[in-house]
Design a protein around this motif. Structure first.
Motif, PDB file in Angstrom:
ATOM      1  N   LEU A  78       0.826  -1.211   0.000  1.00  0.00           N
ATOM      2  CA  LEU A  78       0.000   0.000   0.000  1.00  0.00           C
ATOM      3  C   LEU A  78       0.859   1.260   0.000  1.00  0.00           C
ATOM      4  CD1 LEU A  78      -2.812  -1.066   2.481  1.00  0.00           C
ATOM      5  CD2 LEU A  78      -3.033  -0.703   0.023  1.00  0.00           C
ATOM      6  N   ASN A  79       1.956   1.236   0.759  1.00  0.00           N
ATOM      7  CA  ASN A  79       2.858   2.400   0.795  1.00  0.00           C
ATOM      8  C   ASN A  79       3.521   2.628  -0.555  1.00  0.00           C
ATOM      9  OD1 ASN A  79       2.282   3.009   3.446  1.00  0.00           O
ATOM     10  ND2 ASN A  79       3.991   1.829   4.252  1.00  0.00           N
ATOM     11  N   ARG A  80       3.876   1.550  -1.240  1.00  0.00           N
ATOM     12  CA  ARG A  80       4.488   1.693  -2.572  1.00  0.00           C
ATOM     13  C   ARG A  80       3.519   2.349  -3.549  1.00  0.00           C
ATOM     14  NH1 ARG A  80       9.092  -1.636  -3.653  1.00  0.00           N
ATOM     15  NH2 ARG A  80       9.596  -2.906  -1.850  1.00  0.00           N
ATOM     16  N   VAL A  81       2.270   1.900  -3.526  1.00  0.00           N
ATOM     17  CA  VAL A  81       1.278   2.483  -4.431  1.00  0.00           C
ATOM     18  C   VAL A  81       1.039   3.949  -4.074  1.00  0.00           C
ATOM     19  CG1 VAL A  81      -1.156   2.393  -5.109  1.00  0.00           C
ATOM     20  CG2 VAL A  81       0.176   0.298  -4.994  1.00  0.00           C
ATOM     21  N   ALA A  82       0.949   4.256  -2.791  1.00  0.00           N
ATOM     22  CA  ALA A  82       0.711   5.643  -2.374  1.00  0.00           C
ATOM     23  C   ALA A  82       1.855   6.556  -2.795  1.00  0.00           C
ATOM     24  CB  ALA A  82       0.525   5.704  -0.867  1.00  0.00           C
ATOM     25  N   ARG A  83       3.088   6.070  -2.692  1.00  0.00           N
ATOM     26  CA  ARG A  83       4.239   6.897  -3.083  1.00  0.00           C
ATOM     27  C   ARG A  83       4.266   7.152  -4.591  1.00  0.00           C
ATOM     28  NH1 ARG A  83       7.303   3.595   0.558  1.00  0.00           N
ATOM     29  NH2 ARG A  83       7.974   2.412  -1.257  1.00  0.00           N
ATOM     30  N   THR A  84       3.861   6.153  -5.370  1.00  0.00           N
ATOM     31  CA  THR A  84       3.952   6.318  -6.825  1.00  0.00           C
ATOM     32  C   THR A  84       2.749   7.038  -7.418  1.00  0.00           C
ATOM     33  OG1 THR A  84       2.977   4.139  -7.187  1.00  0.00           O
ATOM     34  CG2 THR A  84       5.387   4.275  -7.110  1.00  0.00           C
ATOM     35  N   GLN A  85       1.672   7.221  -6.682  1.00  0.00           N
ATOM     36  CA  GLN A  85       0.491   7.912  -7.228  1.00  0.00           C
ATOM     37  C   GLN A  85       0.787   9.378  -7.510  1.00  0.00           C
ATOM     38  OE1 GLN A  85      -2.339   6.511  -8.333  1.00  0.00           O
ATOM     39  NE2 GLN A  85      -1.253   4.625  -7.862  1.00  0.00           N
ATOM     40  N   SER A  88       4.641  11.075 -11.980  1.00  0.00           N
ATOM     41  CA  SER A  88       4.055  11.123 -13.321  1.00  0.00           C
ATOM     42  C   SER A  88       4.481   9.921 -14.166  1.00  0.00           C
ATOM     43  CB  SER A  88       4.464  12.431 -14.011  1.00  0.00           C
ATOM     44  OG  SER A  88       5.884  12.458 -14.132  1.00  0.00           O
ATOM     45  N   ASP A  89       5.362   9.109 -13.639  1.00  0.00           N
ATOM     46  CA  ASP A  89       5.882   7.954 -14.373  1.00  0.00           C
ATOM     47  C   ASP A  89       4.869   6.809 -14.314  1.00  0.00           C
ATOM     48  OD1 ASP A  89       7.440   6.116 -15.625  1.00  0.00           O
ATOM     49  OD2 ASP A  89       8.952   5.962 -14.042  1.00  0.00           O
ATOM     50  N   ILE A  91       5.033   3.890 -15.697  1.00  0.00           N
ATOM     51  CA  ILE A  91       5.670   2.575 -15.556  1.00  0.00           C
ATOM     52  C   ILE A  91       5.864   2.260 -14.073  1.00  0.00           C
ATOM     53  CG2 ILE A  91       7.768   1.246 -16.007  1.00  0.00           C
ATOM     54  CD1 ILE A  91       8.009   2.803 -18.643  1.00  0.00           C
ATOM     55  N   ARG A  92       6.289   3.241 -13.291  1.00  0.00           N
ATOM     56  CA  ARG A  92       6.456   3.028 -11.844  1.00  0.00           C
ATOM     57  C   ARG A  92       5.114   2.778 -11.174  1.00  0.00           C
ATOM     58  NH1 ARG A  92       9.775   7.508  -9.073  1.00  0.00           N
ATOM     59  NH2 ARG A  92       9.278   6.167  -7.311  1.00  0.00           N
ATOM     60  N   LYS A  93       4.064   3.474 -11.613  1.00  0.00           N
ATOM     61  CA  LYS A  93       2.732   3.263 -11.053  1.00  0.00           C
ATOM     62  C   LYS A  93       2.262   1.844 -11.324  1.00  0.00           C
ATOM     63  CE  LYS A  93       0.894   7.952 -11.422  1.00  0.00           C
ATOM     64  NZ  LYS A  93      -0.149   8.787 -12.034  1.00  0.00           N
ATOM     65  N   ARG A  94       2.417   1.409 -12.552  1.00  0.00           N
ATOM     66  CA  ARG A  94       1.985   0.065 -12.922  1.00  0.00           C
ATOM     67  C   ARG A  94       2.793  -0.998 -12.182  1.00  0.00           C
ATOM     68  NH1 ARG A  94       3.027  -0.636 -18.567  1.00  0.00           N
ATOM     69  NH2 ARG A  94       2.429   1.527 -18.643  1.00  0.00           N
ATOM     70  N   SER A  95       4.073  -0.755 -12.058  1.00  0.00           N
ATOM     71  CA  SER A  95       4.939  -1.699 -11.331  1.00  0.00           C
ATOM     72  C   SER A  95       4.544  -1.791  -9.856  1.00  0.00           C
ATOM     73  CB  SER A  95       6.395  -1.252 -11.463  1.00  0.00           C
ATOM     74  OG  SER A  95       7.228  -2.043 -10.678  1.00  0.00           O
ATOM     75  N   ALA A  96       4.265  -0.655  -9.233  1.00  0.00           N
ATOM     76  CA  ALA A  96       3.854  -0.653  -7.825  1.00  0.00           C
ATOM     77  C   ALA A  96       2.506  -1.342  -7.655  1.00  0.00           C
ATOM     78  CB  ALA A  96       3.792   0.773  -7.302  1.00  0.00           C
ATOM     79  N   ALA A  97       1.596  -1.147  -8.612  1.00  0.00           N
ATOM     80  CA  ALA A  97       0.281  -1.790  -8.533  1.00  0.00           C
ATOM     81  C   ALA A  97       0.413  -3.308  -8.668  1.00  0.00           C
ATOM     82  CB  ALA A  97      -0.640  -1.233  -9.609  1.00  0.00           C
ATOM     83  N   ARG A  98       1.260  -3.751  -9.594  1.00  0.00           N
ATOM     84  CA  ARG A  98       1.475  -5.198  -9.724  1.00  0.00           C
ATOM     85  C   ARG A  98       2.153  -5.773  -8.491  1.00  0.00           C
ATOM     86  NH1 ARG A  98       4.461  -5.070 -14.866  1.00  0.00           N
ATOM     87  NH2 ARG A  98       3.149  -3.630 -15.978  1.00  0.00           N
ATOM     88  N   ARG A  99       3.080  -5.016  -7.940  1.00  0.00           N
ATOM     89  CA  ARG A  99       3.756  -5.466  -6.720  1.00  0.00           C
ATOM     90  C   ARG A  99       2.751  -5.573  -5.578  1.00  0.00           C
ATOM     91  NH1 ARG A  99       9.348  -4.444  -4.651  1.00  0.00           N
ATOM     92  NH2 ARG A  99       9.809  -5.522  -6.568  1.00  0.00           N
ATOM     93  N   LEU A 100       1.802  -4.634  -5.494  1.00  0.00           N
ATOM     94  CA  LEU A 100       0.753  -4.708  -4.481  1.00  0.00           C
ATOM     95  C   LEU A 100      -0.038  -6.000  -4.631  1.00  0.00           C
ATOM     96  CD1 LEU A 100      -1.017  -3.573  -2.200  1.00  0.00           C
ATOM     97  CD2 LEU A 100      -2.319  -2.341  -3.948  1.00  0.00           C
TER      98      LEU A 100
END
Length: 193
Positions: A78-85, A88-89, A91-100
């Motif tokens: 959850l913290n990873r997704v919150a940080r990447t929201q 503007s990248d 790819i990082r958002k998608r990666s954090a969502a998949r990691r979640l």
């Protein structure tokens, strides 16, 4: 020279070390055959140690430790997704969502392995109610994890909102349980019959 110093110390100290066992006279002029007694200050009573936990309580706490490892995995995702929201990248958002999604699976594994050990009947009275409430909140959190595994990559905002609300409810129940557990009179064991 050393022997001389030792002799002088012995000569000076020996009259001080001899205890007078004859009658003593206090300041009021009365003679007494006993030496004056020295009274120690009263010590406060020491509370008895808390009773040792029962086997069921030890098992409950072991299950709670395992569950906590899963909850920690979930918080990390959850913290990873919150940080990447805020980034503007995409790819990082998608990666954090998949990691979640992956961490939801890991969290679910820990929770499933620790939850059966958490039997609320290990405790008595009000602590039993808090233990039961904790397990109900944990079950609610666990029921959202399969959806998280499947849809976190495609819709992380909804998954994050759902999990954050359930995680807050779990945290509140855990805090109530631990604060009641730390009170000395709340560790009552179930009577063995």
């Amino acid at each position: 020279m050393l022997a001389g110093i030792v002799m002088v110390i012995t000569a000076v100290a020996s009259p001080l070390m001899v205890q007078d066992t004859t009658t003593h006279q206090d300041s009021s002029g009365h003679r007494d055959s006993l030496p004056p007694t020295v009274t120690a200050p009263p010590t406060p009573p020491v509370p008895p140690p808390p009773p040792a936990p029962t086997l069921e309580q030890i098992r409950y706490m072991a299950g709670l430790r395992t569950v906590t490892r899963g909850v920690t995995q979930l918080r990390d995702g959850l913290n990873r997704v919150a940080r990447t929201q805020q980034a503007s990248d995409s790819i990082r958002k998608r990666s954090a969502a998949r990691r979640l999604g992956g961490l939801c699976g890991t969290a679910r594994t820990f929770i499933i392995s620790g939850r059966p050990k958490m039997q609320a009947t290990a405790y008595a009275d009000s602590l039993r109610l808090l233990a039961k409430q904790l397990t109900l909140r944990l079950d609610s959190l666990n029921s959202a994890l399969p959806v998280c595994e499947k849809s976190a990559g495609s819709d992380p905002a909804t998954v994050t909102t759902t999990l954050t609300g359930r995680l807050k409810n779990y945290d509140d129940a855990l805090l109530a349980f631990r604060s009641a557990l730390s009170k000395p009179d709340s560790t009552k064991a179930v009577s063995q019959q």
